[in-house]
Design an enzyme around this catalytic site. Structure first.
Site, PDB file in Angstrom:
ATOM      1  CG  ASP A 341      -1.599   1.251   1.440  1.00 47.05           C
ATOM      2  OD1 ASP A 341      -2.717   1.527   0.593  1.00 47.05           O
ATOM      3  OD2 ASP A 341      -1.151   2.125   2.338  1.00 47.05           O
ATOM      4  CD  GLU A 395      -2.450   2.234  -3.248  1.00 51.00           C
ATOM      5  OE1 GLU A 395      -3.506   3.078  -3.246  1.00 51.00           O
ATOM      6  OE2 GLU A 395      -1.643   2.569  -2.599  1.00 51.00           O
TER       7      GLU A 395
END
Length: 682
Positions: A341, A395
């Protein structure tokens, strides 16, 4: 006098990612510099090959609380600025006791405590009482592997966790299927119909069978690392080695992963190494009197947008902590990889905030965090050293070149990067363009817009688009009419439009993937509600932090049409051998007609985005032969009108002009707002 031969130094061959993209040539020195930085750091951490990165990442076996094989306990913690550490807990009435006083290991910042077997037992609660110059406080150990929250006081504590019988894995050797990788992004807590926090076991029993039936071969599980605030969606982590106890025990998480593997489903963890929660009692914010022990000092200490703390990737002890964290989840829980993330936030001093990234120079202008880049590269090296078949996904929104390229080619080593341009494109198109203005050329370019040497995960929407304040695709298309006209026989024009476009958007996105495809839990059937976790503003309600499976299970409602189409769409793609390795070949596009056609292997994908015009005998030049319909979005079984006869075998029409190419004309009836997939009959 004999002339000496001049020594001509050969120009070094371009590093891989530059060789495949000549536009990177002006920045090759920077690319090589990052590569060499990672090589130097690997050499340093492995003592120039005397150990492996995997050996270096064994910190979770050394630090934290462990039961000693011959009886007794050992506890260790890295706390260089502490002056004293006691363990306090149920075993000593939460008071300082000399028997539970840690000793600093000489010459290090590490503390150690050895205890007899009777000193504590499984299930007891404990914390560290840490003292430092000018202060003291109770803390949860950074390396602890079990944290629980008191239901009444809401206080978090570490928990002694040493079950008599370790979990016995049923599926010990699992190989992920990544051709293609079909990801079902999910959240255990909100995976149930009931207005509550769901459990690992409930997810295993109730949701996993749905995922398997729908054809997905991977789940990407969110919010696993312990986090104090449920509403953070798991992105404000406090205890990096502790699976969230609000969903159940570590053994129940292992059982979930084991069951997934038995169904042929990979399990990827949504890992958060981009920042940490600011909490001090529960988290790492001020473990032992030094707020910068794990985090950057000064202006870089706090993330300006996330109200969190930024790891200092330049410290070997921090790298040790994070790399050990990666190995821990792989080894102890058998996760098959990670979706990292917030990678953009890690890459740049600015965290990517307020930057446009319009040309290659924006990736090499000195505002990149070389320490973070090095860490991400090392993380990928380690993960694939532990499990060569592991899946790593970045991401990342800025488009940093080389992110999902091989380390040897000058890349960072991720297997995939998220194609974050695609959901943004669909949102912009639905919001800003009339249906008559949707251009197939633009759609086709956008879903294929990626670097040739990097695999991507394509998706129409993830959990981001489902959160309060945003809208899912189905809500953008239909809005409140979903509540009043989603019963079979009661649909209005808005509902018919939404159902048709929802299917087409997904099919064109999936049909053009070059690595994998992702869907967020429930969006495949057009889940009607946004996601809003319990908070003060909604009266701490769980009403919108759940998934209403009863809707897709109800044959009288239209949700099942979307779910059935999603299942069939995935079945068709999986049925084409080596789908990922098969090139996407455009057959035709006409923006005036709003028609697009492309081919992959033996599959022909045809789309008519026109809201009003249907076409009879629309011709496409394809390899000669017979073609059968394998999927039609307009079929009645998927909530369409059923205007075409899908039982027909379509024969190509001979054209002498293309006889040498063995091509003929495929003539089709394509209704408005519909898509059809045909397969060449061998």
């Amino acid at each position: 006098m004999t002339a000496k031969k001049l020594s001509v130094k050969a120009t070094p061959k371009h590093i891989g990612i530059v060789a495949s993209d000549p536009y990177l040539e002006p920045y090759e020195a920077a690319i090589r510099g990052r590569h060499e930085h990672a090589l130097w750091k690997i050499g340093q951490l492995t003592r120039n090959g005397r150990q492996t990165l995997s050996d270096f990442a064994n910190g979770y076996k050394y630090f934290g609380l462990h039961k000693v094989p011959r009886g007794g306990w050992v506890f260790r913690e890295w706390a260089p600025t502490a002056t004293d550490i006691y363990l306090v807990g149920d075993f000593n009435n939460w008071t300082e006791d000399e028997k539970y006083r840690c000793k600093r290991i000489e010459g290090t910042g590490n503390w150690e405590l050895k205890l007899p077997a009777k000193a504590m037992k499984h299930g007891q609660l404990y914390k560290m009482h840490v003292k430092w110059d000018g202060g003291e406080g109770e803390r949860i150990p950074a390396w602890c592997q079990r944290v629980v929250q008191d239901e009444v006081t809401k206080i978090f504590s570490a928990q002694v966790w040493a079950p008599k019988t370790p979990y016995q894995w049923k599926k010990k050797n699992f190989k992920a299927n990544t051709n293609p990788l079909l990801i079902y992004e999910c959240h255990v807590g909100m995976g149930q119909d009931a207005e509550k926090v769901g459990t690992y076991t409930e997810f295993k029993d109730n949701v996993l069978p749905r995922v398997a039936k729908d054809g997905y071969n991977c789940i990407q599980v969110m919010a696993i690392q312990e986090h104090p605030y449920y509403g953070s969606f798991g992105y404000h982590v406090s205890s990096f080695f502790a699976p969230s106890s609000r969903f159940g025990t570590p053994e129940e998480l292992k059982a979930l992963i084991d069951a997934a593997h038995q169904m042929g489903i990979s399990v990827v963890m949504d890992i958060v190494h981009s920042h940490a929660v600011k909490n001090e009692v529960e988290g790492l914010g001020n473990l032992a009197g030094d707020p910068n022990q794990y985090f950057y000092p000064g202006d870089r200490h706090e993330h300006p947008a996330w109200d969190s703390l930024c790891f200092d990737y330049g410290k070997d002890d921090v790298i040790h902590f994070l790399l050990s964290n990666c190995k821990y989840w792989l080894e102890e829980f058998h996760f098959d990889g990670f979706r990292f993330d917030g990678v953009t936030s890690m890459l740049y001093y600015s965290h990517g905030l307020g930057e446009a990234f319009t040309n290659y120079g924006d990736y090499f202008n000195g505002h990149e965090d070389d320490n973070a880049i090095c860490y991400l590269t090392l993380a990928n090296k380690l993960i694939h050293e532990v499990n060569p078949k592991a899946i790593t996904i970045a991401e990342e929104v800025s488009g940093m070149p080389g992110l999902a390229a091989k380390f040897e080619d000058g890349g960072y080593g991720f297997n995939y990067r998220m194609a974050m341009n695609i959901p943004d494109y669909w949102i912009k198109t639905i919001k800003e363009r009339r249906d008559e203005d949707w251009k197939p050329s633009s759609i086709f370019w956008e879903v294929k817009n990626r670097r040739a040497d990097e695999q991507t995960i394509s998706y129409c929407e993830s959990h981001d688009q489902a959160l309060v304040g945003d809208k899912t695709i189905i809500f953008r298309l239909i809005d409140a009419d979903m509540y009043w006209h989603f019963k079979q026989g009661d649909e209005n024009d808005m509902v018919h439009r939404g159902i048709a476009l929802h299917k087409m958007i997904r099919l064109v996105t999936l049909g053009t993937i070059n690595g994998g495809y992702l869907n967020f839990m429930g969006n495949e059937f057009g889940h009607p509600e946004w996601i809003d976790f319990p908070r003060e503003g909604n009266g701490w309600s769980y009403k919108y932090a759940r998934r209403q499976w009863n809707l897709v299970d109800n044959p009288e409602l239209d949700y099942h049409f979307l779910g059935d189409f999603d299942r069939k769409m995935i079945e068709v793609v999986k049925g084409e051998k080596n789908f990922i390795k098969t090139p996407v070949q455009e057959i035709w596009h006409n923006d005036g007609d709003q028609v697009l056609a492309f081919m992959r292997g033996d599959l022909v994908f045809v789309f008519n985005f026109s809201p009003t015009r249907s076409f009879t005998d629309y011709g496409f030049l394809v390899p000669e032969g017979d073609y059968k319909v394998v999927l039609n979005s307009d079929a009645k079984e998927f909530g369409g009108n059923g205007f075409a006869d899908d039982t027909m075998v379509h024969h190509t029409n001979f054209d002498p002009v293309y006889e040498k190419d063995h091509k003929g004309w495929l003539k089709l009836y394509i209704p408005a707002r519909s898509a059809v997939v045909l397969k060449k009959d061998k």
